[in-house]
Design a protein around this motif. Structure first.
Motif, PDB file in Angstrom:
ATOM      1  N   ALA A 230      43.615  32.392  10.084  1.00 16.42           N
ATOM      2  CA  ALA A 230      43.387  33.098   8.871  1.00 16.42           C
ATOM      3  C   ALA A 230      44.678  33.153   8.130  1.00 16.42           C
ATOM      4  O   ALA A 230      44.567  33.404   6.774  1.00 16.42           O
ATOM      5  CB  ALA A 230      42.828  34.583   8.837  1.00 16.42           C
ATOM      6  N   MET A 231      45.866  33.547   8.634  1.00 17.62           N
ATOM      7  CA  MET A 231      47.169  33.328   8.005  1.00 17.62           C
ATOM      8  C   MET A 231      47.435  32.012   7.227  1.00 17.62           C
ATOM      9  O   MET A 231      47.974  31.922   6.126  1.00 17.62           O
ATOM     10  CB  MET A 231      48.383  33.670   8.953  1.00 17.62           C
ATOM     11  N   GLN A 232      46.920  31.000   7.934  1.00 22.22           N
ATOM     12  CA  GLN A 232      46.986  29.732   7.330  1.00 22.22           C
ATOM     13  C   GLN A 232      46.191  29.627   6.247  1.00 22.22           C
ATOM     14  O   GLN A 232      46.792  29.066   5.161  1.00 22.22           O
ATOM     15  CB  GLN A 232      46.844  28.523   8.330  1.00 22.22           C
ATOM     16  N   ASP A 233      45.239  29.951   6.279  1.00 28.10           N
ATOM     17  CA  ASP A 233      44.299  29.911   5.034  1.00 28.10           C
ATOM     18  C   ASP A 233      44.518  30.783   3.910  1.00 28.10           C
ATOM     19  O   ASP A 233      44.627  30.521   2.848  1.00 28.10           O
ATOM     20  CB  ASP A 233      42.917  30.462   5.387  1.00 28.10           C
ATOM     21  N   GLY A 234      45.179  31.954   4.281  1.00 33.11           N
ATOM     22  CA  GLY A 234      45.700  32.918   3.107  1.00 33.11           C
ATOM     23  C   GLY A 234      46.945  32.531   2.589  1.00 33.11           C
ATOM     24  O   GLY A 234      46.894  32.559   1.262  1.00 33.11           O
ATOM     25  N   VAL A 235      47.804  31.645   3.124  1.00 32.62           N
ATOM     26  CA  VAL A 235      48.932  30.927   2.564  1.00 32.62           C
ATOM     27  C   VAL A 235      48.581  29.953   1.709  1.00 32.62           C
ATOM     28  O   VAL A 235      48.928  29.661   0.657  1.00 32.62           O
ATOM     29  CB  VAL A 235      50.030  30.604   3.543  1.00 32.62           C
ATOM     30  N   ASN A 236      47.701  29.073   2.220  1.00 33.19           N
ATOM     31  CA  ASN A 236      47.116  27.925   1.325  1.00 33.19           C
ATOM     32  C   ASN A 236      46.419  28.299   0.031  1.00 33.19           C
ATOM     33  O   ASN A 236      46.193  27.617  -0.703  1.00 33.19           O
ATOM     34  CB  ASN A 236      46.268  27.268   2.282  1.00 33.19           C
ATOM     35  N   ALA A 237      45.912  29.595   0.138  1.00 36.59           N
ATOM     36  CA  ALA A 237      45.185  30.057  -0.812  1.00 36.59           C
ATOM     37  C   ALA A 237      45.871  30.755  -1.847  1.00 36.59           C
ATOM     38  O   ALA A 237      45.356  31.059  -2.794  1.00 36.59           O
ATOM     39  CB  ALA A 237      43.858  31.138  -0.469  1.00 36.59           C
ATOM     40  N   GLY A 238      47.202  31.003  -1.546  1.00 27.56           N
ATOM     41  CA  GLY A 238      48.055  31.468  -2.663  1.00 27.56           C
ATOM     42  C   GLY A 238      48.198  33.003  -2.518  1.00 27.56           C
ATOM     43  O   GLY A 238      48.786  33.730  -3.340  1.00 27.56           O
ATOM     44  N   THR A 239      47.887  33.473  -1.217  1.00 30.83           N
ATOM     45  CA  THR A 239      47.919  35.187  -1.089  1.00 30.83           C
ATOM     46  C   THR A 239      49.334  35.317  -0.904  1.00 30.83           C
ATOM     47  O   THR A 239      50.025  34.554   0.049  1.00 30.83           O
ATOM     48  CB  THR A 239      47.020  35.511   0.222  1.00 30.83           C
ATOM     49  N   PRO A 240      49.824  36.513  -1.375  1.00 31.44           N
ATOM     50  CA  PRO A 240      51.289  36.722  -0.829  1.00 31.44           C
ATOM     51  C   PRO A 240      51.514  36.893   0.432  1.00 31.44           C
ATOM     52  O   PRO A 240      50.617  37.524   1.124  1.00 31.44           O
ATOM     53  CB  PRO A 240      51.432  38.105  -1.885  1.00 31.44           C
ATOM     54  N   PHE A 241      52.638  36.416   0.848  1.00 28.37           N
ATOM     55  CA  PHE A 241      53.062  36.486   2.419  1.00 28.37           C
ATOM     56  C   PHE A 241      52.800  37.911   2.756  1.00 28.37           C
ATOM     57  O   PHE A 241      52.206  38.129   4.110  1.00 28.37           O
ATOM     58  CB  PHE A 241      54.502  36.080   2.699  1.00 28.37           C
ATOM     59  N   ALA A 242      53.062  39.088   2.274  1.00 30.47           N
ATOM     60  CA  ALA A 242      53.047  40.236   2.773  1.00 30.47           C
ATOM     61  C   ALA A 242      51.628  40.658   2.902  1.00 30.47           C
ATOM     62  O   ALA A 242      51.310  41.413   4.074  1.00 30.47           O
ATOM     63  CB  ALA A 242      53.816  41.422   1.731  1.00 30.47           C
ATOM     64  N   ASP A 243      50.879  40.320   2.091  1.00 30.48           N
ATOM     65  CA  ASP A 243      49.426  40.469   2.268  1.00 30.48           C
ATOM     66  C   ASP A 243      48.718  39.558   3.555  1.00 30.48           C
ATOM     67  O   ASP A 243      47.915  40.196   4.363  1.00 30.48           O
ATOM     68  CB  ASP A 243      48.496  40.465   1.052  1.00 30.48           C
ATOM     69  N   VAL A 244      49.285  38.344   3.587  1.00 35.00           N
ATOM     70  CA  VAL A 244      48.600  37.806   4.905  1.00 35.00           C
ATOM     71  C   VAL A 244      48.957  38.238   6.099  1.00 35.00           C
ATOM     72  O   VAL A 244      48.150  38.554   6.973  1.00 35.00           O
ATOM     73  CB  VAL A 244      49.440  36.193   4.570  1.00 35.00           C
ATOM     74  N   GLU A 245      50.507  38.874   6.165  1.00 32.48           N
ATOM     75  CA  GLU A 245      50.972  39.454   7.186  1.00 32.48           C
ATOM     76  C   GLU A 245      50.289  40.697   7.484  1.00 32.48           C
ATOM     77  O   GLU A 245      49.718  41.284   8.739  1.00 32.48           O
ATOM     78  CB  GLU A 245      52.491  39.620   7.261  1.00 32.48           C
ATOM     79  N   ARG A 246      49.925  41.472   6.372  1.00 29.28           N
ATOM     80  CA  ARG A 246      49.402  43.007   6.616  1.00 29.28           C
ATOM     81  C   ARG A 246      47.936  42.848   6.986  1.00 29.28           C
ATOM     82  O   ARG A 246      47.420  43.422   8.150  1.00 29.28           O
ATOM     83  CB  ARG A 246      49.336  43.869   5.201  1.00 29.28           C
ATOM     84  N   ILE A 247      47.209  41.889   6.746  1.00 32.74           N
ATOM     85  CA  ILE A 247      45.764  41.707   7.225  1.00 32.74           C
ATOM     86  C   ILE A 247      45.761  41.241   8.370  1.00 32.74           C
ATOM     87  O   ILE A 247      44.941  41.418   9.346  1.00 32.74           O
ATOM     88  CB  ILE A 247      45.145  40.568   6.086  1.00 32.74           C
ATOM     89  N   ALA A 248      46.559  40.076   8.945  1.00 33.65           N
ATOM     90  CA  ALA A 248      46.643  39.804  10.445  1.00 33.65           C
ATOM     91  C   ALA A 248      46.708  40.838  11.286  1.00 33.65           C
ATOM     92  O   ALA A 248      46.153  40.986  12.408  1.00 33.65           O
ATOM     93  CB  ALA A 248      47.511  38.731  10.417  1.00 33.65           C
TER      94      ALA A 248
END
Length: 308
Positions: free
Chosen positions: A214-232
Protein backbone atom coordinates in the motif's frame (compact mmCIF):
# COMPACT_ATOMS: atom_id res chain seq x y z
CA UNK A 1 29.97 -30.78 5.14
CA UNK A 2 32.80 -30.27 7.62
CA UNK A 3 32.32 -28.42 10.92
CA UNK A 4 35.00 -26.37 12.69
CA UNK A 5 34.82 -24.34 15.87
CA UNK A 6 38.13 -22.46 16.00
CA UNK A 7 39.71 -19.68 13.96
CA UNK A 8 42.81 -21.82 13.34
CA UNK A 9 40.77 -24.70 11.87
CA UNK A 10 38.73 -22.32 9.72
CA UNK A 11 41.78 -20.59 8.30
CA UNK A 12 43.50 -23.90 7.55
CA UNK A 13 40.51 -25.22 5.57
CA UNK A 14 40.08 -22.02 3.59
CA UNK A 15 43.82 -21.79 2.88
CA UNK A 16 43.76 -25.32 1.42
CA UNK A 17 40.93 -24.36 -0.91
CA UNK A 18 42.76 -21.26 -2.04
CA UNK A 19 45.87 -23.28 -2.85
CA UNK A 20 43.65 -25.23 -5.24
CA UNK A 21 42.43 -21.99 -6.84
CA UNK A 22 38.92 -22.07 -5.38
CA UNK A 23 36.72 -18.98 -5.12
CA UNK A 24 35.28 -18.82 -1.60
CA UNK A 25 31.79 -17.67 -0.66
CA UNK A 26 30.48 -16.86 2.81
CA UNK A 27 27.03 -16.78 4.42
CA UNK A 28 26.98 -15.52 8.05
CA UNK A 29 23.97 -16.53 10.16
CA UNK A 30 22.81 -16.75 13.76
CA UNK A 31 21.33 -20.21 13.24
CA UNK A 32 17.77 -21.50 13.62
CA UNK A 33 17.85 -21.69 9.85
CA UNK A 34 14.90 -21.69 7.46
CA UNK A 35 14.44 -21.70 3.68
CA UNK A 36 15.40 -18.04 3.49
CA UNK A 37 18.84 -18.88 4.88
CA UNK A 38 19.23 -21.90 2.63
CA UNK A 39 18.44 -19.76 -0.40
CA UNK A 40 21.54 -17.70 0.47
CA UNK A 41 23.72 -20.82 0.18
CA UNK A 42 22.22 -21.61 -3.23
CA UNK A 43 22.64 -18.02 -4.41
CA UNK A 44 26.25 -17.97 -3.25
CA UNK A 45 27.08 -20.71 -5.75
CA UNK A 46 25.14 -19.19 -8.65
CA UNK A 47 26.33 -16.82 -11.35
CA UNK A 48 24.27 -14.03 -9.78
CA UNK A 49 25.85 -14.74 -6.42
CA UNK A 50 29.40 -14.73 -7.71
CA UNK A 51 29.94 -18.43 -8.51
CA UNK A 52 31.69 -19.53 -5.34
CA UNK A 53 33.43 -22.88 -5.70
CA UNK A 54 33.33 -23.42 -1.94
CA UNK A 55 30.84 -22.02 0.55
CA UNK A 56 31.41 -21.33 4.24
CA UNK A 57 28.47 -20.65 6.56
CA UNK A 58 28.82 -19.44 10.12
CA UNK A 59 26.40 -19.94 12.99
CA UNK A 60 27.04 -17.56 15.85
CA UNK A 61 24.45 -15.91 18.06
CA UNK A 62 26.35 -12.68 18.60
CA UNK A 63 25.72 -11.27 22.10
CA UNK A 64 26.97 -7.77 21.28
CA UNK A 65 24.13 -7.03 18.85
CA UNK A 66 21.41 -7.72 21.42
CA UNK A 67 20.23 -5.01 23.78
CA UNK A 68 19.74 -5.60 27.53
CA UNK A 69 16.00 -6.22 27.15
CA UNK A 70 16.20 -8.26 23.93
CA UNK A 71 16.02 -12.00 23.34
CA UNK A 72 19.65 -13.17 23.35
CA UNK A 73 19.12 -15.82 26.04
CA UNK A 74 15.99 -17.25 24.42
CA UNK A 75 17.04 -16.81 20.80
CA UNK A 76 16.27 -20.23 19.25
CA UNK A 77 19.28 -22.51 18.84
CA UNK A 78 18.79 -25.63 16.69
CA UNK A 79 22.29 -26.88 15.80
CA UNK A 80 21.45 -30.41 14.60
CA UNK A 81 18.63 -29.18 12.37
CA UNK A 82 20.80 -26.35 11.03
CA UNK A 83 23.70 -28.66 10.20
CA UNK A 84 21.45 -31.06 8.30
CA UNK A 85 19.88 -28.22 6.31
CA UNK A 86 23.18 -26.62 5.40
CA UNK A 87 24.63 -29.95 4.26
CA UNK A 88 21.55 -30.65 2.15
CA UNK A 89 21.87 -27.29 0.42
CA UNK A 90 25.51 -27.61 -0.56
CA UNK A 91 27.42 -25.84 2.21
CA UNK A 92 31.02 -27.08 2.36
CA UNK A 93 32.12 -25.84 5.78
CA UNK A 94 30.29 -24.68 8.90
CA UNK A 95 32.08 -22.39 11.34
CA UNK A 96 30.34 -22.63 14.72
CA UNK A 97 32.50 -20.82 17.29
CA UNK A 98 31.92 -20.31 20.98
CA UNK A 99 31.61 -16.78 22.36
CA UNK A 100 35.12 -17.09 23.82
CA UNK A 101 36.56 -17.84 20.37
CA UNK A 102 35.06 -14.68 18.88
CA UNK A 103 35.74 -12.47 21.91
CA UNK A 104 39.02 -13.74 23.42
CA UNK A 105 39.36 -10.74 25.77
CA UNK A 106 35.72 -10.82 26.81
CA UNK A 107 32.84 -8.84 25.43
CA UNK A 108 33.55 -5.76 27.52
CA UNK A 109 37.16 -5.56 26.30
CA UNK A 110 36.52 -6.30 22.63
CA UNK A 111 37.36 -4.06 19.68
CA UNK A 112 34.31 -2.21 18.36
CA UNK A 113 33.58 -1.09 14.82
CA UNK A 114 31.14 1.75 14.23
CA UNK A 115 29.64 2.61 10.85
CA UNK A 116 28.28 6.19 10.73
CA UNK A 117 25.32 7.63 8.82
CA UNK A 118 23.44 4.51 7.67
CA UNK A 119 23.47 2.90 11.13
CA UNK A 120 21.97 5.93 12.89
CA UNK A 121 18.24 6.07 11.95
CA UNK A 122 15.46 3.49 12.26
CA UNK A 123 16.97 0.35 13.85
CA UNK A 124 19.80 2.48 15.18
CA UNK A 125 17.30 4.59 17.11
CA UNK A 126 15.20 1.69 18.37
CA UNK A 127 18.09 -0.69 19.14
CA UNK A 128 21.00 1.41 20.46
CA UNK A 129 24.33 -0.32 19.99
CA UNK A 130 22.90 -2.99 17.69
CA UNK A 131 24.85 -2.02 14.60
CA UNK A 132 28.11 -1.62 16.52
CA UNK A 133 27.69 -5.27 17.46
CA UNK A 134 26.81 -6.25 13.90
CA UNK A 135 29.67 -4.32 12.31
CA UNK A 136 32.19 -5.63 14.84
CA UNK A 137 31.30 -9.30 14.45
CA UNK A 138 31.03 -9.07 10.65
CA UNK A 139 34.50 -7.50 10.53
CA UNK A 140 35.85 -10.37 12.65
CA UNK A 141 34.18 -12.98 10.44
CA UNK A 142 35.38 -11.36 7.22
CA UNK A 143 38.91 -11.30 8.60
CA UNK A 144 38.72 -15.00 9.48
CA UNK A 145 37.13 -16.27 6.26
CA UNK A 146 38.49 -13.65 3.82
CA UNK A 147 35.82 -14.59 1.27
CA UNK A 148 35.63 -13.49 -2.34
CA UNK A 149 31.86 -13.06 -2.07
CA UNK A 150 29.41 -12.85 0.84
CA UNK A 151 25.62 -13.08 0.70
CA UNK A 152 23.22 -11.22 3.01
CA UNK A 153 19.42 -11.24 2.94
CA UNK A 154 17.60 -8.05 1.98
CA UNK A 155 15.06 -8.49 4.78
CA UNK A 156 17.62 -6.86 7.06
CA UNK A 157 18.00 -4.02 4.59
CA UNK A 158 19.65 -1.52 6.93
CA UNK A 159 22.15 -4.18 7.98
CA UNK A 160 23.00 -4.74 4.31
CA UNK A 161 23.71 -1.02 3.89
CA UNK A 162 25.89 -1.05 7.01
CA UNK A 163 27.93 -3.99 5.69
CA UNK A 164 28.33 -2.42 2.24
CA UNK A 165 29.57 0.85 3.75
CA UNK A 166 31.89 -1.05 6.08
CA UNK A 167 33.52 -2.81 3.14
CA UNK A 168 33.92 0.35 1.09
CA UNK A 169 35.42 2.30 3.99
CA UNK A 170 37.83 -0.46 5.06
CA UNK A 171 38.63 -1.27 1.41
CA UNK A 172 37.94 -4.97 1.88
CA UNK A 173 38.04 -6.87 -1.45
CA UNK A 174 34.76 -8.72 -0.96
CA UNK A 175 31.76 -8.74 -3.30
CA UNK A 176 28.49 -8.34 -1.40
CA UNK A 177 25.30 -9.86 -2.81
CA UNK A 178 21.89 -8.85 -1.45
CA UNK A 179 19.53 -11.84 -1.66
CA UNK A 180 15.79 -11.42 -2.32
CA UNK A 181 13.41 -11.76 0.62
CA UNK A 182 11.84 -15.21 0.90
CA UNK A 183 8.22 -15.00 2.03
CA UNK A 184 5.64 -17.31 3.52
CA UNK A 185 2.36 -17.94 1.71
CA UNK A 186 0.68 -14.90 3.30
CA UNK A 187 3.56 -12.57 2.41
CA UNK A 188 5.27 -12.64 5.81
CA UNK A 189 9.04 -12.36 5.42
CA UNK A 190 10.74 -15.53 6.67
CA UNK A 191 12.54 -14.98 9.96
CA UNK A 192 13.76 -17.09 12.85
CA UNK A 193 11.60 -14.94 15.12
CA UNK A 194 8.41 -15.97 13.29
CA UNK A 195 8.29 -19.09 15.46
CA UNK A 196 7.53 -16.87 18.45
CA UNK A 197 4.17 -16.05 16.81
CA UNK A 198 1.01 -17.99 17.59
CA UNK A 199 -0.80 -19.47 14.54
CA UNK A 200 -3.29 -16.61 14.59
CA UNK A 201 -0.54 -14.00 14.92
CA UNK A 202 1.45 -15.62 12.13
CA UNK A 203 -1.47 -15.28 9.75
CA UNK A 204 -2.12 -11.69 10.82
CA UNK A 205 1.57 -10.81 10.43
CA UNK A 206 1.17 -10.96 6.65
CA UNK A 207 -0.48 -7.55 6.95
CA UNK A 208 3.00 -6.01 7.19
CA UNK A 209 3.63 -6.88 3.57
CA UNK A 210 0.18 -5.66 2.58
CA UNK A 211 1.00 -2.34 4.27
CA UNK A 212 4.29 -2.13 2.35
CA UNK A 213 2.49 -2.73 -0.93
CA UNK A 214 0.00 0.00 0.00
CA UNK A 215 2.90 2.37 0.73
CA UNK A 216 4.39 1.57 -2.66
CA UNK A 217 1.07 2.28 -4.37
CA UNK A 218 0.61 5.49 -2.42
CA UNK A 219 3.99 6.89 -3.39
CA UNK A 220 3.48 5.91 -7.04
CA UNK A 221 0.08 7.63 -6.97
CA UNK A 222 1.70 10.87 -5.76
CA UNK A 223 0.38 10.74 -2.20
CA UNK A 224 2.56 12.84 0.16
CA UNK A 225 5.06 10.74 2.07
CA UNK A 226 3.70 11.79 5.46
CA UNK A 227 0.21 10.61 4.48
CA UNK A 228 1.54 7.31 3.14
CA UNK A 229 3.32 6.70 6.43
CA UNK A 230 0.37 7.79 8.58
CA UNK A 231 -2.02 5.45 6.78
CA UNK A 232 0.38 2.51 7.04
CA UNK A 233 0.69 3.04 10.80
CA UNK A 234 -3.10 3.23 11.09
CA UNK A 235 -3.46 -0.05 9.19
CA UNK A 236 -1.04 -1.83 11.47
CA UNK A 237 -2.39 -0.41 14.71
CA UNK A 238 -5.94 -1.31 13.69
CA UNK A 239 -4.69 -4.92 13.47
CA UNK A 240 -3.15 -4.63 16.99
CA UNK A 241 0.45 -4.12 15.96
CA UNK A 242 2.63 -1.72 17.94
CA UNK A 243 4.55 0.17 15.28
CA UNK A 244 8.11 1.36 15.78
CA UNK A 245 8.20 2.90 12.32
CA UNK A 246 6.57 2.71 8.88
CA UNK A 247 8.53 5.09 6.67
CA UNK A 248 9.56 5.94 3.13
CA UNK A 249 13.28 6.64 2.84
CA UNK A 250 16.07 7.06 0.32
CA UNK A 251 17.24 3.53 -0.48
CA UNK A 252 20.93 4.47 -0.43
CA UNK A 253 21.13 6.57 2.74
CA UNK A 254 17.89 5.91 4.68
CA UNK A 255 17.49 9.67 4.94
CA UNK A 256 14.08 11.26 4.43
CA UNK A 257 13.43 11.79 0.71
CA UNK A 258 13.06 15.16 -0.91
CA UNK A 259 9.47 16.27 -1.57
CA UNK A 260 8.43 14.98 -4.97
CA UNK A 261 11.22 12.40 -5.15
CA UNK A 262 9.99 9.21 -6.81
CA UNK A 263 13.16 7.27 -7.66
CA UNK A 264 15.53 5.37 -5.38
CA UNK A 265 13.04 4.95 -2.54
CA UNK A 266 12.23 2.13 -0.15
CA UNK A 267 9.42 1.52 2.35
CA UNK A 268 10.46 0.03 5.70
CA UNK A 269 8.39 -1.24 8.62
CA UNK A 270 9.26 -2.44 12.12
CA UNK A 271 6.35 -3.46 14.35
CA UNK A 272 5.62 -5.70 17.30
CA UNK A 273 2.84 -8.27 17.24
CA UNK A 274 2.32 -9.67 20.69
CA UNK A 275 5.83 -10.03 22.07
CA UNK A 276 7.52 -10.48 18.69
CA UNK A 277 9.23 -7.67 16.79
CA UNK A 278 9.11 -8.02 12.99
CA UNK A 279 10.85 -6.02 10.26
CA UNK A 280 10.28 -5.91 6.52
CA UNK A 281 10.84 -3.64 3.54
CA UNK A 282 9.88 -3.13 -0.09
CA UNK A 283 11.54 -1.03 -2.81
CA UNK A 284 9.23 1.61 -4.26
CA UNK A 285 8.77 0.25 -7.78
CA UNK A 286 6.09 0.99 -10.32
CA UNK A 287 6.50 -2.53 -11.74
CA UNK A 288 3.32 -4.47 -10.97
CA UNK A 289 5.26 -7.76 -11.00
CA UNK A 290 5.73 -7.45 -7.26
CA UNK A 291 1.99 -7.31 -6.72
CA UNK A 292 1.33 -10.17 -9.16
CA UNK A 293 3.87 -12.34 -7.38
CA UNK A 294 2.22 -11.56 -4.07
CA UNK A 295 -1.24 -12.38 -5.39
CA UNK A 296 -0.09 -15.77 -6.70
CA UNK A 297 0.45 -16.69 -3.05
CA UNK A 298 -3.35 -16.63 -2.66
CA UNK A 299 -3.52 -13.53 -0.48
CA UNK A 300 -6.19 -11.06 -1.46
CA UNK A 301 -4.91 -7.50 -1.76
CA UNK A 302 -7.14 -4.47 -1.38
CA UNK A 303 -5.46 -1.09 -1.40
CA UNK A 304 -5.96 0.17 2.17
CA UNK A 305 -5.05 3.71 1.11
CA UNK A 306 -8.57 3.96 -0.30
CA UNK A 307 -10.23 2.19 2.62
CA UNK A 308 -9.19 4.26 5.65
Amino acid sequence: MDIVTTAAELRARVAAWRRDGARVGFVPTMGNLHNGHFSLITLCRSAMGGRADRVVASIFVNPTQFGPNEDYARYPRTPAQDQAGLAAHGCDLLFAPAVEEMYPFGIGQSVRVEVPIVSVPLEGEHRPGHFVGVASVVTKLFNLVQPDVAVFGRKDYQQLLVVERLLRDLRLPIEIVGAPIVREANGLAMSSRNQYLSPAERERAGLIHVALLAMQDGVNAGTPFADVERIAVAMLEKARFVTDYAVVRSAQTLLEPEPGQRCGLIALIAAKLGGTRLIDNLPIDENAAVRRLFETNHVSFANPLTNL
